[in-house]
Structure formats: structure tokens, C-alpha cells
Design a protein around this motif. Structure first.
Motif, short mmCIF file in Angstrom:
data_model
loop_
_atom_site.label_atom_id
_atom_site.label_comp_id
_atom_site.label_asym_id
_atom_site.label_seq_id
_atom_site.Cartn_x
_atom_site.Cartn_y
_atom_site.Cartn_z
N ILE A 171 49.02 46.76 59.36
CA ILE A 171 48.13 46.29 58.29
C ILE A 171 47.20 47.42 57.84
CG2 ILE A 171 46.39 44.59 57.64
CD1 ILE A 171 49.16 43.40 58.23
N VAL A 172 47.04 47.56 56.54
CA VAL A 172 46.04 48.48 55.98
C VAL A 172 44.75 47.72 55.70
CG1 VAL A 172 45.46 49.98 54.03
CG2 VAL A 172 47.78 50.01 55.00
N GLU A 173 44.86 46.64 54.95
CA GLU A 173 43.69 45.81 54.69
C GLU A 173 44.12 44.44 54.22
OE1 GLU A 173 41.49 48.08 51.84
OE2 GLU A 173 42.46 47.09 50.14
N VAL A 174 43.23 43.49 54.40
CA VAL A 174 43.45 42.11 53.97
C VAL A 174 42.38 41.78 52.94
CG1 VAL A 174 43.50 39.69 54.66
CG2 VAL A 174 44.46 41.45 56.18
N ASN A 175 42.81 41.52 51.72
CA ASN A 175 41.91 41.14 50.64
C ASN A 175 42.04 39.63 50.44
OD1 ASN A 175 41.10 43.97 49.50
ND2 ASN A 175 43.33 44.02 49.72
N TYR A 176 41.02 38.90 50.87
CA TYR A 176 41.12 37.44 50.91
C TYR A 176 40.83 36.85 49.53
CZ TYR A 176 41.41 33.17 53.76
OH TYR A 176 41.80 31.98 54.34
N ARG A 177 41.70 37.23 48.58
CA ARG A 177 41.68 36.71 47.22
C ARG A 177 43.01 37.12 46.60
NH1 ARG A 177 42.61 41.84 45.31
NH2 ARG A 177 40.99 43.29 45.91
N VAL A 178 43.24 36.74 45.36
CA VAL A 178 44.50 37.06 44.73
C VAL A 178 44.56 38.56 44.43
CG1 VAL A 178 43.81 36.75 42.29
CG2 VAL A 178 46.16 36.19 43.02
N ILE A 179 45.77 39.11 44.37
CA ILE A 179 45.97 40.51 44.04
C ILE A 179 45.34 40.82 42.68
CG2 ILE A 179 48.22 40.03 42.98
CD1 ILE A 179 49.18 42.74 44.00
N GLY A 180 44.83 42.04 42.50
CA GLY A 180 44.13 42.40 41.27
C GLY A 180 44.88 43.41 40.43
N ASP A 181 44.11 44.11 39.58
CA ASP A 181 44.65 45.14 38.68
C ASP A 181 45.82 44.60 37.85
OD1 ASP A 181 42.82 47.10 39.53
OD2 ASP A 181 44.06 47.55 41.27
N HIS A 182 45.66 43.36 37.38
CA HIS A 182 46.61 42.67 36.51
C HIS A 182 47.92 42.32 37.19
CE1 HIS A 182 44.90 42.54 32.34
NE2 HIS A 182 43.96 43.11 33.03
N CYS A 183 48.03 42.60 38.50
CA CYS A 183 49.23 42.17 39.21
C CYS A 183 49.20 40.68 39.50
CB CYS A 183 49.38 42.97 40.51
SG CYS A 183 49.96 44.65 40.21
N ASP A 184 48.05 40.03 39.39
CA ASP A 184 48.02 38.57 39.50
C ASP A 184 48.73 37.95 38.31
OD1 ASP A 184 45.98 39.63 37.92
OD2 ASP A 184 44.38 38.48 38.85
N PHE A 185 48.51 38.50 37.12
CA PHE A 185 49.23 38.02 35.94
C PHE A 185 50.72 38.34 36.08
CE2 PHE A 185 44.88 38.85 34.59
CZ PHE A 185 44.56 37.67 33.93
N LEU A 186 51.01 39.53 36.60
CA LEU A 186 52.41 39.93 36.80
C LEU A 186 53.10 39.00 37.79
CD1 LEU A 186 54.70 41.97 36.30
CD2 LEU A 186 53.76 43.33 38.20
#
Length: 393
Positions: free
Chosen positions: A266-281
Motif C-alpha cells: 500500500i502507498v496510501e489510502v484516500n478515504y473518499r472517491v478518486i479525484g482528478d476527474h477520474c471519479d467522472f471517468l
């Protein structure tokens, strides 16, 4: 939710009350979660410490859970309290728990955000062993480090002040501390191998795997994410074991990991949806209302079954390669090129002065595209970039 209230909501007589906590405005909230919430029939109140930046928002010290709870109590009892901010997950989880609402475990939020706590939890659970040292302000840099190492802020975001250090960590630490006085840092062993992501959605009873991406980074010693390509397969069980160890089983979660020669780490866990428009993707690739799915879980509904991908997708971050003034730039637009749909989202404007930071703050814009396969998606992105370049002088 009590039966009488549920019946009134079903009839459209009573709206669900959703409180959304936020710091600065983001596309994920403005163009994703807020439209989804309103489509679900929610009455939405944005709580923020920057009310001048959000239309019709209510001012609140959202970094203080006591202030957050008090503000919500004054405004009216909620049906959901939600945040997509990296910085507000624990506070929002505490407020949701106070009102007896579905939400994340604040301990999991704290452990995910704090990279040293994350490493400790994974080590204690026997999931993985990654060399890690925490450097509090004023702590000396230890000797006998397993170079190369990665230096990063303990609770940083956007790849800010994350760098590969092959020798002379003292100098790198001194450089970062000039910009981050009073902040704790973390030193970790360098994890070499392909960088991947796993996107999940949980409802507290189980996790749904939404898919994942392969990440292309810019040149070392920095870790700027330049491109993400749909890659749904991978060593998911290790990542899911890590999430279980952290208690991250509710709502959206974006986990980054490296496939090393010794197995995934594991590098990191971001406890929210993916960002940088990859959530839309991600929503485009799945052909699914992703933002509504996430909100429904926070409103007490079970996570839905995840369909198979309906397309291939890529997101390319257009990164400034030198400082300068933006002289020409494409606007916010969508394009259909044969059987590929493409969107461009500018993050800077003509006339802006760009100074390189070697972080995600160097993004000029984002191009995302979906199509039948990678070859056609790649061709459409390359053609768009050639015809609609960003020009810095």
C-alpha cells in the motif's frame, strides 16, 4: 429511518436533508455530488469555512467536530452528513455518528489520513511490513536508512513535498521543513514497481470493488501523476485485507498500491472517491451513476451490485513542463471522435502565470476519454492534444 418519514419521502412530501462539509470548491462536489444529491430529492446544505466560495453555503468551522455538530443541530436534524474532502473525513464521521447516521468510523478516517498510523495499523495486523520513520518537528534525521527512501508529509495531499531521496536525507528534510514548519514528516522505504489503484464502495456490511487504474508517474525524484488508464484486474485481496485492517469499509475509498517484486504494498489510502476527474471517468467506464451510488450508501441504502465495465477509459493530466505565462489554451468542452467520447477540463486560464512545483498543482487541464479499446482512446487523446495545445511562454 422511521417508517412514517420514509413514506412521506416516497410521496415527495418531505425531502431528505443532506449536509455536505467542504473546504475549497472542487469539481467532484460542484459537478458530481451536488447534482446527484438534488436528483435524489435531497435538500442540500453545504457547510464550509469558506462560505464566500460556495453559493448559498452556511459558515461553519468544519475542522472542529463540536462546531459541526452544533451547526447541524441548529439548522435541523439531518438524514446524512457527508464529505468528499481528504481533510474532513474524521470530523464528518464524528458528526454523523453523533446523530446516529450511517457513516465512516472516525478511527479509520484518522488512520487513513495519517500515513504513519496507516503503516502501524497494517504492520500490527500482519498485512505488510514497510520500513517507516516518523519525524516530528525538531527530530533529528536517523542514521543507517535503507536508501533510497521516500520523504513525504505525514498528512499531505496532491504529491506535495513527496520526493525520492537517494542520499543526504538531512538536506531534503531541511528543504521541506522550510515550507512546512511545525508539520510531521514520514520517511519510508521506496516501493519499486507498477503503481495501481483500487476503487471500492462499502455499506458497512461488505465492500464492492468498482475497478482500478494503472498510474503513470512523471520523472523521479517527484511523484506527479500524469495519466491513469483503466485496469480493473490486480491483486485485490491484499488491498482489501489492508482496508479491513484499517476499518475502511464504508462509502467510497481510493487506494494506491505498488506491485513490488515481493508482492503488493500500500502507498496510501484516500478515504473518499478518486479525484482528478477520474471519479467522472469511473462512472463513464462503468456506465453507472457513481456519485448517486455513494450518496445512497450515506443515506442508509445498501451498496449496489457493480456491473461490468461498458467501455475503456483514460485520464491524462496536462502537466506544465516549464514555468511561464499561459498564452493559449482550450476551453471546457466535450468532443465525439468516432466511437470515442472525450472531455477537456481546464484547470488554469489564459494569462495565468505558472511556476513549477513538481506536484499535482502543476496541472493545466485534464483530458478524459472513453471508448471501445485503448488504441482508439489513445488516438483520440493524441489527436485532441495536437489540435488543441496549451501554449506557455
Amino acid at each position: 429511518m422511521e417508517l412514517g418519514k420514509a413514506y412521506l419521502i416516497l410521496l415527495g412530501v418531505l425531502a431528505l436533508r443532506l449536509y455536505l462539509t467542504a473546504l475549497k470548491p472542487t469539481d467532484s462536489v460542484t459537478d458530481g455530488f451536488l447534482p446527484a444529491a438534488r436528483a435524489l430529492g435531497c435538500e442540500v446544505t453545504v457547510l464550509t469555512d469558506r462560505p464566500e466560495q460556495h453559493p448559498h453555503a452556511v459558515a461553519c468551522d468544519v475542522r472542529d467536530p463540536r462546531a459541526l455538530i452544533d451547526t447541524v443541530e441548529q439548522l435541523g436534524r439531518p438524514d446524512a452528513i457527508f464529505s468528499n474532502s481528504d481533510h474532513l473525513q474524521a470530523e464528518t464521521a464524528l458528526a454523523a455518528d453523533y446523530f446516529g447516521l450511517p457513516g465512516k468510523d472516525w478511527r479509520a478516517c484518522a488512520a487513513a489520513k495519517n500515513k504513519f498510523l496507516m503503516r502501524r495499523r497494517l504492520r500490527e495486523a500482519g498485512v505488510e511490513q514497510v520500513f517507516t520513520v516518523r519525524l516530528a518537528p525538531g527530530d533529528p534525521v536517523p542514521d543507517d536508512l535503507p536508501y533510497p527512501v521516500v520523504l513525504k508529509p505525514r498528512e499531505g495531499v496532491a504529491s506535495e513535498d513527496v520526493m525520492l531521496v537517494e542520499r543526504d536525507l538531512d538536506r531534503a528534510v531541511a528543504e521541506v521543513r522550510k515550507r512546512r514548519p511545525g508539520e510531521a514528516l514520514v520517511v519510508e522505504e521506496y516501493l519499486e514497481g507498477p503503481l495501481r489503484t483500487l476503487e471500492t464502495l462499502g455499506d458497512g456490511t461488505g465492500l464492492r470493488v468498482l475497478g482500478g487504474f494503472e498510474t503513470t508517474l512523471g520523472p523521479l525524484p517527484y511523484f506527479v501523476e500524469e495519466r491513469l488508464d483503466w485496469a480493473p484486474d490486480g491483486p485485490h485481496e491484499h488491498v482489501l485485507a489492508a482496508l479491513r485492517a484499517l476499518g475502511a469499509g464504508f462509502g467510497a475509498c481510493h487506494t494506491e498500491y505498488v506491485v513490488t517484486p515481493h508482492g503488493p504494498r500500500i502507498v496510501e489510502v484516500n478515504y473518499r472517491v478518486i479525484g482528478d476527474h477520474c471519479d467522472f471517468l469511473l462512472g463513464d467506464v462503468l456506465g453507472a451513476p457513481l456519485f448517486a451510488w455513494i450518496l445512497r450508501v450515506h443515506l442508509g441504502e445498501p451498496a449496489p451490485a457493480v456491473p461490468g465495465a461498458t467501455a475503456y477509459g483514460s485520464a491524462v493530466s496536462l502537466v506544465a513542463d516549464r514555468p511561464g505565462t499561459i498564452k493559449q489554451a482550450p476551453g471546457h468542452e466535450s468532443v465525439v471522435a468516432g466511437d470515442v467520447r472525450l472531455w477537456h477540463r481546464p484547470l488554469r486560464a489564459v494569462g495565468d502565470v505558472v511556476s513549477l512545483t513538481h506536484t499535482n498543482r502543476d496541472y493545466l487541464g485534464v483530458v478524459r476519454a472513453v471508448g471501445p479499446d485503448r488504441a482508439r482512446v489513445d488516438a483520440a487523446i493524441a489527436d485532441y492534444r495536437a489540435r488543441r495545445p496549451w501554449v506557455l511562454e
